[in-house]
Design a protein around this motif. Structure first.
Motif, PDB file in Angstrom:
ATOM      1  N   ILE A 275      30.709  11.403  60.619  1.00 33.05           N
ATOM      2  CA  ILE A 275      31.829  10.202  59.849  1.00 33.05           C
ATOM      3  C   ILE A 275      33.232  10.822  60.040  1.00 33.05           C
ATOM      4  O   ILE A 275      33.959   9.516  60.546  1.00 33.05           O
ATOM      5  CB  ILE A 275      30.999  10.312  58.439  1.00 33.05           C
ATOM      6  N   LEU A 276      33.327  12.130  59.464  1.00 38.94           N
ATOM      7  CA  LEU A 276      34.870  12.876  59.979  1.00 38.94           C
ATOM      8  C   LEU A 276      35.355  12.414  61.101  1.00 38.94           C
ATOM      9  O   LEU A 276      36.537  11.958  61.232  1.00 38.94           O
ATOM     10  CB  LEU A 276      34.660  14.282  58.999  1.00 38.94           C
ATOM     11  N   ALA A 277      34.810  12.566  62.015  1.00 37.76           N
ATOM     12  CA  ALA A 277      35.788  12.516  63.498  1.00 37.76           C
ATOM     13  C   ALA A 277      35.564  10.511  63.881  1.00 37.76           C
ATOM     14  O   ALA A 277      36.846  10.424  64.332  1.00 37.76           O
ATOM     15  CB  ALA A 277      33.752  12.970  64.383  1.00 37.76           C
ATOM     16  N   ALA A 278      34.347   9.729  63.663  1.00 42.89           N
ATOM     17  CA  ALA A 278      35.133   8.369  63.733  1.00 42.89           C
ATOM     18  C   ALA A 278      36.298   8.043  63.034  1.00 42.89           C
ATOM     19  O   ALA A 278      36.883   7.042  63.064  1.00 42.89           O
ATOM     20  CB  ALA A 278      33.403   8.090  62.844  1.00 42.89           C
ATOM     21  N   LEU A 279      36.245   8.753  61.359  1.00 44.27           N
ATOM     22  CA  LEU A 279      37.613   8.671  60.772  1.00 44.27           C
ATOM     23  C   LEU A 279      38.907   8.790  60.881  1.00 44.27           C
ATOM     24  O   LEU A 279      38.990   8.109  61.541  1.00 44.27           O
ATOM     25  CB  LEU A 279      36.905   8.932  59.624  1.00 44.27           C
TER      26      LEU A 279
END
Length: 104
Positions: free
Chosen positions: A19-23
């Motif tokens: 999730i952090l990478a996608a954001l």
């Protein structure tokens, strides 16, 4: 152990990391698109990236000092999310769990 087994056995690391990478990559994409489409700010792709990343940018704007211009808040958001990913990884390592990242 297959990659699927690894994902499900260490979901508490992989899911927040994903999730952090996608954001983070969405924010980078927004930054690049805003540079490329600076003369056409009403382009559909720019609007989509703005809507997707708006909650993150607003949260960072809330904690960032008001002296920072709005254009740099996007950069601060990228830095904060990258820092959060590193903190997540170091916390998991400090807890004694070594998640398989696919390079070992």
């Amino acid at each position: 152990m297959t990659p699927t087994d690894t994902f499900f056995s260490h979901w508490y690391f992989h899911l927040p990391n994903l999730i952090l990478a996608a954001l983070t990559y969405s924010l980078v994409g927004r930054y690049i698109l805003e540079l490329v489409f600076s003369k056409k700010p009403d382009a559909v792709i720019v609007k989509v990236f703005r809507q997707v990343t708006a909650p993150v940018v607003e949260a960072v704007r809330y904690v960032t000092p008001a002296i920072i211009p709005n254009g740099l808040v996007l950069v601060f958001a990228i830095v904060w999310l990258t820092t959060a990913r590193m903190f997540l990884y170091l916390t998991i390592i400090a807890a004694g769990v070594k998640p398989f990242l696919g390079t070992e």
